[in-house]
Design a protein around this motif. Structure first.
Motif, mmCIF file in Angstrom:
data_model
loop_
_atom_site.group_PDB
_atom_site.id
_atom_site.type_symbol
_atom_site.label_atom_id
_atom_site.label_comp_id
_atom_site.label_asym_id
_atom_site.label_seq_id
_atom_site.Cartn_x
_atom_site.Cartn_y
_atom_site.Cartn_z
ATOM 1 N N ASP A 41 0.839 -1.198 0.000
ATOM 2 C CA ASP A 41 0.000 0.000 0.000
ATOM 3 C C ASP A 41 0.881 1.258 0.000
ATOM 4 O O ASP A 41 1.612 1.522 0.956
ATOM 5 N N ARG A 46 0.148 4.280 0.414
ATOM 6 C CA ARG A 46 -0.181 5.249 1.462
ATOM 7 C C ARG A 46 0.599 4.994 2.747
ATOM 8 O O ARG A 46 0.700 5.869 3.604
ATOM 9 N N ASP A 106 -5.397 3.974 9.061
ATOM 10 C CA ASP A 106 -4.668 3.740 7.812
ATOM 11 C C ASP A 106 -4.364 2.265 7.625
ATOM 12 O O ASP A 106 -4.486 1.732 6.515
#
Length: 319
Positions: A53, A55, A303
């Protein structure tokens, strides 16, 4: 009373484990096995999402990936041996295998102490100096910080393991533990171990005292900064970025101080119970903390939760 001299070279050790409590062995085998599988799954998923990921390609999650990999290595260095010992009437481990296991366990524990303090510094910069975060915690800084944590833990473990294996061992070669725990091994030496003890005390200061001091100072500044934020929503958002790390730190160091700070029993019956607890508490410390780390970060970090959901949905819909 002096220990008798050994006429033949030491080939290996007998790990006592729970052999004096055979009724507990099967129960603990199932329990520890399930916890070990959760550790592999939980930390494995965390490593995957921090890699896949985009992010999560930040210093905070880079350190988290290191922590997850560390927890897998730490448990794998001892838990398979423990599980095998539960099924084997008399577990014998060679001298060289004992040295390797002793080195890996000590190295991973020392590395985690340092790594947690690095993660605290990362949270300090993120909250107290957010405008300079990308500069202070750049890849050129965070990678050496993580590598240094591994290196320091490895060097310290190499020193202690080298000092331990040079000692002469005599008398009974029975280790009253599940694994080759360094303090249990030192009890079998028939020579002066004052150098080993002093070096262990110095290491305790370096790997326990210094990181705890750094973490405490970091969180004093973090809390002071959060309290100065005017809005309640801002305070909540700021605290949520470090609450998972703070929870992990409290569990990690709280268990350590409980293990080594509890008073010793003087009566014989209490000593027997204490002997069992002295073996079980480090065992559960070695599996509970690595098992809780991914759970804490998954539950308390939006997250990570979003990345895990994204990974699961991609896997599901790609079928």
């Amino acid at each position: 009373m002096e220990k008798p001299n050994r006429t033949s070279p030491l080939v290996g050790f007998i790990l006592l484990g729970l052999s004096t409590h055979p009724k507990l062995e099967k129960m603990f085998f199932v329990l520890i096995l399930l916890m070990y599988l959760v550790i592999l799954l939980g930390n494995g998923v965390l490593i995957l999402v921090t890699i896949l990921d985009s992010r999560l390609h930040t210093p905070m999650y880079f350190f988290l990936g290191n922590l997850s990999f560390l927890d897998i290595c730490y448990t794998t260095s001892s838990i398979p041996l423990v599980l095998d010992g539960f099924l084997t009437p008399q577990k014998i481990i060679s001298f060289s295998a004992c040295a390797v296991q002793m080195f890996l366990s000590f190295s991973m524990a020392g590395t985690e102490c340092v790594l947690l303090s690095m993660m605290a510094f990362d949270r300090y910069v993120a909250i107290c100096n957010p405008l300079r975060y990308s500069v202070v915690m750049s890849k050129a800084v965070s990678v050496p910080m993580a590598a240094g944590s591994w290196a320091v833990g490895g060097v310290a473990s190499l020193v202690h393991t080298s000092l331990a294996i040079q000692l002469p061992f005599c008398g009974a070669n029975i280790i009253n533990h599940f694994t080759c725990e360094i303090l249990a091994v030192l009890k079998l030496a028939c020579a002066d171990i004052s150098i080993n003890v002093i070096s262990m005390e110095v290491t305790n200061v370096i790997f326990l005292g210094v990181p705890v001091l750094l973490i405490s100072v970091s969180y004093v500044f973090i809390i002071a900064t959060i309290l100065r934020i005017p809005s309640a929503e801002g305070k909540k958002k700021a605290f949520s970025t470090c609450s998972a790390h703070l929870t992990v730190v409290i569990i990690f160091y709280g268990t350590l101080f409980f293990m080594y700070g509890k008073p010793k029993s003087k009566d014989s019956q209490g000593a027997d119970k204490e002997d069992l607890s002295d073996k079980l508490i480090p065992l559960f410390y070695g599996v509970v903390t690595p098992m809780l780390n991914p759970i804490i970060y998954s539950l308390r970090n939006k997250d990570v939760k979003a990345a895990v959901r994204n990974l699961v949905s991609q896997k599901y819909f790609s079928r």
